[in-house]
Design an enzyme around this catalytic site. Structure first.
Site, PDB file in Angstrom:
ATOM      1  N   ASP A  74     -54.348   3.331 -19.325  1.00  0.00           N
ATOM      2  CA  ASP A  74     -54.960   4.606 -19.734  1.00  0.00           C
ATOM      3  C   ASP A  74     -56.454   4.515 -19.448  1.00  0.00           C
ATOM      4  OD1 ASP A  74     -55.339   7.118 -21.137  1.00  0.00           O
ATOM      5  OD2 ASP A  74     -56.112   5.966 -22.817  1.00  0.00           O
ATOM      6  N   SER A  75     -57.133   5.645 -19.572  1.00  0.00           N
ATOM      7  CA  SER A  75     -58.584   5.657 -19.403  1.00  0.00           C
ATOM      8  C   SER A  75     -59.284   4.854 -20.505  1.00  0.00           C
ATOM      9  CB  SER A  75     -59.085   7.097 -19.429  1.00  0.00           C
ATOM     10  OG  SER A  75     -58.667   7.715 -20.631  1.00  0.00           O
TER      11      SER A  75
ATOM     12  N   CYS B 129     -51.499   8.024 -19.681  1.00  0.00           N
ATOM     13  CA  CYS B 129     -52.628   8.946 -19.702  1.00  0.00           C
ATOM     14  C   CYS B 129     -52.172  10.206 -18.980  1.00  0.00           C
ATOM     15  CB  CYS B 129     -53.797   8.307 -18.958  1.00  0.00           C
ATOM     16  SG  CYS B 129     -55.187   9.418 -18.647  1.00  0.00           S
TER      17      CYS B 129
ATOM     18  N   GLU C  26     -62.122  10.443 -31.111  1.00  0.00           N
ATOM     19  CA  GLU C  26     -62.690   9.093 -30.978  1.00  0.00           C
ATOM     20  C   GLU C  26     -63.721   8.810 -32.071  1.00  0.00           C
ATOM     21  OE1 GLU C  26     -63.910   8.290 -26.940  1.00  0.00           O
ATOM     22  OE2 GLU C  26     -61.848   8.513 -26.268  1.00  0.00           O
TER      23      GLU C  26
ATOM     24  N   CYS D  58     -52.118  15.235 -24.145  1.00  0.00           N
ATOM     25  CA  CYS D  58     -53.219  14.283 -24.056  1.00  0.00           C
ATOM     26  C   CYS D  58     -52.878  13.163 -25.033  1.00  0.00           C
ATOM     27  CB  CYS D  58     -54.527  14.955 -24.456  1.00  0.00           C
ATOM     28  SG  CYS D  58     -55.902  13.808 -24.633  1.00  0.00           S
TER      29      CYS D  58
ATOM     30  N   HIS E 210     -54.548  11.360 -26.824  1.00  0.00           N
ATOM     31  CA  HIS E 210     -55.306  11.299 -28.079  1.00  0.00           C
ATOM     32  C   HIS E 210     -54.681  12.183 -29.171  1.00  0.00           C
ATOM     33  CE1 HIS E 210     -58.439   9.408 -25.760  1.00  0.00           C
ATOM     34  NE2 HIS E 210     -59.321   9.461 -26.737  1.00  0.00           N
TER      35      HIS E 210
END
Ligand code: DGL
Length: 276
Positions: free
Chosen positions: A19-20, A82, A161, A193, A195
């Site tokens: 993932d990023s 991702c 985040e 996404c 997240h």
């Protein structure tokens, strides 16, 4: 490392996940839960996060370098954990990879079509994922008449985040972002996404109970399990399994922020120097 146990092949090589940065850890956590006997190697490209606002070319370049790294570590399967990298790099990585490659968009799309009764499906994601139109394409390939309504949500990744998963600010941002697609009478919403699973409670609070939330992490873990089963790639239950974490920058930060995404302690993070 393929061995014969009884009549079945067993393969103790690890599964590679990338993932990023942190979000893919929600996918890794789901894979760990679904497949507790498997060893896992995670790569978080923390030097280049976020991918969501980057161009296709850059994301493809980073993804190719990461998959090469994972292949060198002798993984038996790669998971693109991702959405943005899945949207931009899946077909290229699949063409060149010597091992199966699983993304998060295909499993999420399948799960959404299955869950939706009225076939009106919403998708939220990063700029890259939404502009690629990967979700509508995939969903319409599975069910031609499905209507897909997309919404880009650029503020959500940085807020998550920062640990802002609930509260007045998140409530009002979620409401504002989702209003246009809720007006389309969707009955299913894809969290496009990695997240967003951390926002599930806030989303449920603000959109009510009548909309099914599709968390691609769980759907992807199911897809990984199916692929291992079909290809006889399950690890031997008695093998010694491991979890390894690599990042391209700031291992300490990864350890701290990452543990929220992984819902568990992250130990032994190694930094890798990337060429790109
Ligand atoms: N992991 C990314 C995704 O799922 C979100 C974070 C980023 O923009 O890099 O699209």
């Amino acid at each position: 490392m393929q061995e014969k146990i009884g009549n079945k092949n067993k393969d103790n090589r690890p599964i590679g996940i990338f993932d990023s940065g942190f979000g893919g850890l929600t996918v890794m956590a789901a894979i760990k839960k679904a497949l507790p006997m498997e060893s896992l190697i995670y790569f978080g490209d923390t030097a280049h996060i976020p991918y969501g606002s980057k161009s296709r070319n850059m994301v493809v370049k980073y993804s190719k370098e990461i998959i090469d790294f994972l292949i060198k570590h002798k993984v038996k399967l790669v998971v693109i954990a991702c959405n943005t990298a899945s949207a931009f790099a899946l077909s290229i990585l699949r063409r060149t990879s010597p091992v199966p490659v699983i993304d998060v968009i295909e499993p999420g799309s399948k799960a959404a079509v299955y869950a939706s009764k009225n076939k009106k499906i919403g998708v939220i994601g990063t700029e890259g994922t939404i502009s690629s139109k990967s979700y509508p394409r995939k969903i319409n390939k599975i069910f031609k008449c499905a209507k897909v309504y997309q919404q880009v949500c650029p503020l959500l990744v940085p807020l998550i985040e920062e640990g802002w998963n609930s509260g007045e600010i998140i409530d009002s941002i979620v409401k504002k972002y989702l209003k246009p697609i809720l007006n389309r009478q969707i009955d299913t919403l894809i969290l496009g996404c990695t997240h967003y699973p951390l926002l599930k409670k806030a989303l449920e609070k603000n959109i009510g109970n009548n909309i099914a939330l599709i968390d691609s992490a769980k759907a992807t873990a199911r897809e990984v399990k199916d692929t291992l089963m079909k290809s006889h790639l399950f690890a031997n239950i008695k093998s010694k399994k491991f979890l390894k974490f690599y990042v391209s920058d700031n291992p300490k930060k990864f350890q701290i922020i990452g543990s929220r995404f992984f819902s568990g302690e992250i130990l032994n993070v190694k930094k890798v120097k990337m060429i790109n």
